[in-house]
Design a protein around this motif. Sequence first.
Motif, PDB file in Angstrom:
ATOM      1  N   SER A  85       0.827  -1.205   0.000  1.00 44.11           N
ATOM      2  CA  SER A  85       0.000   0.000   0.000  1.00 44.11           C
ATOM      3  C   SER A  85       0.863   1.256   0.000  1.00 44.11           C
ATOM      4  O   SER A  85       0.551   2.244  -0.691  1.00 44.11           O
ATOM      5  N   LEU A  86       1.957   1.247   0.768  1.00 42.16           N
ATOM      6  CA  LEU A  86       2.866   2.388   0.765  1.00 42.16           C
ATOM      7  C   LEU A  86       3.568   2.527  -0.590  1.00 42.16           C
ATOM      8  O   LEU A  86       3.860   3.637  -1.037  1.00 42.16           O
ATOM      9  N   SER A  87       3.846   1.403  -1.237  1.00 40.54           N
ATOM     10  CA  SER A  87       4.482   1.435  -2.551  1.00 40.54           C
ATOM     11  C   SER A  87       3.575   2.083  -3.589  1.00 40.54           C
ATOM     12  O   SER A  87       4.047   2.788  -4.491  1.00 40.54           O
ATOM     13  N   ILE A  88       2.270   1.851  -3.478  1.00 35.94           N
ATOM     14  CA  ILE A  88       1.326   2.461  -4.410  1.00 35.94           C
ATOM     15  C   ILE A  88       1.395   3.983  -4.308  1.00 35.94           C
ATOM     16  O   ILE A  88       1.379   4.701  -5.313  1.00 35.94           O
ATOM     17  N   ASP A  89       1.512   4.503  -3.081  1.00 43.55           N
ATOM     18  CA  ASP A  89       1.649   5.944  -2.895  1.00 43.55           C
ATOM     19  C   ASP A  89       2.947   6.444  -3.523  1.00 43.55           C
ATOM     20  O   ASP A  89       3.006   7.538  -4.092  1.00 43.55           O
ATOM     21  N   ASN A  90       4.002   5.622  -3.429  1.00 49.25           N
ATOM     22  CA  ASN A  90       5.291   6.007  -4.000  1.00 49.25           C
ATOM     23  C   ASN A  90       5.228   6.145  -5.525  1.00 49.25           C
ATOM     24  O   ASN A  90       6.007   6.895  -6.117  1.00 49.25           O
ATOM     25  N   LEU A  91       4.297   5.407  -6.144  1.00 47.87           N
ATOM     26  CA  LEU A  91       4.210   5.443  -7.601  1.00 47.87           C
ATOM     27  C   LEU A  91       3.864   6.837  -8.120  1.00 47.87           C
ATOM     28  O   LEU A  91       4.223   7.197  -9.241  1.00 47.87           O
ATOM     29  N   PHE A  92       3.159   7.642  -7.314  1.00 48.18           N
ATOM     30  CA  PHE A  92       2.879   9.006  -7.728  1.00 48.18           C
ATOM     31  C   PHE A  92       4.178   9.758  -8.004  1.00 48.18           C
ATOM     32  O   PHE A  92       4.301  10.470  -9.007  1.00 48.18           O
ATOM     33  N   ILE A  93       5.149   9.613  -7.110  1.00 48.95           N
ATOM     34  CA  ILE A  93       6.428  10.303  -7.264  1.00 48.95           C
ATOM     35  C   ILE A  93       7.197   9.739  -8.452  1.00 48.95           C
ATOM     36  O   ILE A  93       7.850  10.482  -9.190  1.00 48.95           O
ATOM     37  N   PHE A  94       7.133   8.422  -8.635  1.00 45.20           N
ATOM     38  CA  PHE A  94       7.817   7.814  -9.785  1.00 45.20           C
ATOM     39  C   PHE A  94       7.280   8.386 -11.094  1.00 45.20           C
ATOM     40  O   PHE A  94       8.032   8.632 -12.040  1.00 45.20           O
ATOM     41  N   ILE A  95       5.958   8.570 -11.166  1.00 41.72           N
ATOM     42  CA  ILE A  95       5.348   9.137 -12.363  1.00 41.72           C
ATOM     43  C   ILE A  95       5.885  10.545 -12.618  1.00 41.72           C
ATOM     44  O   ILE A  95       6.216  10.925 -13.744  1.00 41.72           O
TER      45      ILE A  95
END
Length: 342
Positions: A77-87
């Motif tokens: 779940s925390l990784s999903i939030d991190n994907l915003f920054i990756f984008i």
Amino acid sequence: MDVPTWVWIATFVVTIAVFTFDLVIVGRRPHEPSMKECATYLSVYVGLAIVFGIGVWLTWDHQHGLEFFSGWLVEYSLSIDNLFIFIIIMAKFAVPKELQQYALMIGIVMALVMRAIFIGVGAAAINNFSWVFYLFGLFLIYTAAKLAKEGAEDEDDEFEENKLVAFIERRFPATSEWHGKKLLVSGEGAKKMITPMFIVIITLGTTDLLFALDSIPAIFGITKEPYLVLTANIFALMGLRQLYFLIGGLLERLIYLSYGLAFLLAFIGVKLILHAMHENELSFINGGHHIEWAPEIPIWLSLVVIVATLAVTAVLSLWASSRMTPEQQDAATGPRRDWEDD
């Protein structure tokens, strides 16, 4: 939880083999993965995580099995939030689509190595200083409050370049042109120059390490077993690249994700502080004695709270975003990424 040495070795060998296989496949033909390819890979990784969790349950006991599944869900779940920054990183550096998954994969491998070191340090601190749970708990509550505040402000997502990347860009000659997967190219006078791919990989790796500052303490709030902490992180990172491509558009509709994650971090933070009170050895708290009245939150309840929070957050987010106009969605989550319209 007594983990034999050969199990540790086998875990590292299998992990290296999986990531090496993935790198070889990706490196052979850089391309933009299809939804079918992402779904297939992600299904395999999720299936492996479930099989592993069942194996932990049967080999050790249900307690440790629940701890693994809870920790894995928290990390995911925390990784999903991190994907915003990756984008945002990919957009900032204008990474060609066919090179994005290669950059992500290298960055994830770097992050996994650094997280393993971080986990070792955290486990050593916990074993020697029980009061570190107070610090972990307070830090998670602070992070939760900050995350909830950022979600309430509805500000456009911005990426702030970290100091390491800024230092590299200042001190080393760089080219603005992409040269495929190459990290270094020869410039004038045969002088080596770093490429945009080099900068992107360093940015992804170091950014994910910063994310570990809250995710590692969070999972230590679920389990104190270093082996489960490490494997939960491995399985979460394995599927991160596929999640990036598979649900990129869906991420923009998870408008309440920050609030859900903030609640989870606060819950785990409180759980850590309560555990620290049970293990209390600080002389200025209750005279250095254990605080017996503090309740212990059982792992099964933690798992229920985690699953329920993620489910409610997802359902409410999708329901609310479906009732919004495109302009309202932009206001809630920031402007849509260019690649969504491709």
